[in-house]
Enzyme design. Structure first.
Site, PDB file in Angstrom:
ATOM      1  N   GLY A   1      12.067 -12.013  -9.795  1.00 19.26           N
ATOM      2  CA  GLY A   1      10.735 -12.719 -10.284  1.00 19.26           C
ATOM      3  C   GLY A   1      10.015 -11.508 -10.607  1.00 19.26           C
ATOM      4  O   GLY A   1      10.296 -10.173 -10.907  1.00 19.26           O
ATOM      5  N   ASN A   2       8.622 -11.631 -10.763  1.00 19.73           N
ATOM      6  CA  ASN A   2       7.655 -10.890 -10.972  1.00 19.73           C
ATOM      7  C   ASN A   2       6.385 -11.301 -10.640  1.00 19.73           C
ATOM      8  O   ASN A   2       6.320 -12.575  -9.894  1.00 19.73           O
ATOM      9  CB  ASN A   2       7.702 -10.444 -12.663  1.00 19.73           C
ATOM     10  N   HIS A   3       5.406 -10.545 -10.704  1.00 20.04           N
ATOM     11  CA  HIS A   3       4.054 -10.579  -9.789  1.00 20.04           C
ATOM     12  C   HIS A   3       3.124 -11.426 -10.924  1.00 20.04           C
ATOM     13  O   HIS A   3       1.842 -11.348 -10.401  1.00 20.04           O
ATOM     14  CB  HIS A   3       3.506  -9.213  -9.482  1.00 20.04           C
TER      15      HIS A   3
END
Ligand code: CTP
Ligand code: CA
Length: 225
Positions: free
Chosen positions: A33-35
């Site tokens: 995923g990512n932030h």
């Protein structure tokens, strides 16, 4: 109560907005995923709705609460986001793609939790479909298509490349170099680049105010159609 068209210039228009990260599953308990918080996309969806549009918000995993009156479609992966966008694209007049979509997804999904074994482990990844570029190919002259660009270097050149390659009406360049702009902050620092090369630079401001600026440019584009 009666609404003036001037207050709600997007009345009778449909909008599609993407927001948040995507989660690409590795096994039942893990993902890539990512932030991205989703804040920018949710603020844009709210602003478009306030301006009178009928809004569908396709969102990856986010803690943000859907603005009242906005139709929320929750997805996890890039593939699911593509499918949801395809479902709504043709009927949309305004499309804003602010999601941080994974560029790669695991080549294989493990049905069972992967056990650790060797000292090192290589995960095989494959490219996802570029949702924005796909929609750009399908775009008609009556649709307004807006993309985002997140760059750390050669910002303007890279963003312009994405603008033309993906057939957008304009692109919102996110500056990552300064504090207060980015994934999990409440503020953002943007430059909007248009097809004719015009650049609009904005101050660092709240994501709600940035959403208003973006919608103002969308209104200018709609008025030029
Ligand atoms: N985007 C998309 N689908 C993808 C990847 C990106 O729709 N699979 C969209 C994003 O929502 C954003 C725009 O494309 O509006 C630009 O995303 P960005 O990550 O900045 O650019 P990429 O084209 O993915 O190129 P790179 O990450 O290599 O810089
Ligand atoms: Ca990318």
């Amino acid at each position: 109560s009666e609404q003036y068209e001037g207050d709600k210039p997007f009345t009778h228009l449909r909008a599609l907005v993407t927001a948040g990260p995507t989660y690409e599953a590795i096994d039942p308990v893990r993902f890539i995923g990512n932030h991205s918080s989703g804040k920018m996309g949710y603020a844009i969806a709210k602003r478009l709705h306030d301006l009178g549009a009928t809004v569908t918000l396709v969102s990856g995993p986010s803690h943000e609460i859907a603005p009242k009156g906005v139709d929320l479609v929750k997805v996890n992966s890039a593939a699911e986001m593509l499918a949801a966008c395809q479902e709504h694209f043709q009927s949309s007049d305004i499309v804003v793609m602010s999601a941080a979509v994974a560029d790669y997804t695991p080549t294989e999904y493990a049905d069972q939790k992967i056990k650790k074994k060797e000292d090192s482990f290589a995960l095989s990844l494959q490219r996802t479909t570029d949702i924005l570029a796909t929609l750009g190919q399908q775009k008609t002259a009556q649709q307004t298509l807006v993309g985002f660009a997140l760059e750390t270097n050669d910002e303007l050149a890279n963003a312009k490349g994405k603008l033309t390659r993906k057939n957008l009406d304009f692109i919102v360049l996110n500056s990552t170099n300064d504090t207060g702009a980015g994934f999990s902050t409440d503020t953002n620092h943007i430059t909007i680049i248009e097809r004719d090369g015009q650049e609009h630079r904005y101050e660092l401001k709240s994501k709600d105010a940035v959403a208003s600026d973006i919608c103002e440019r969308i209104l200018v584009h709609r008025n030029s159609l």
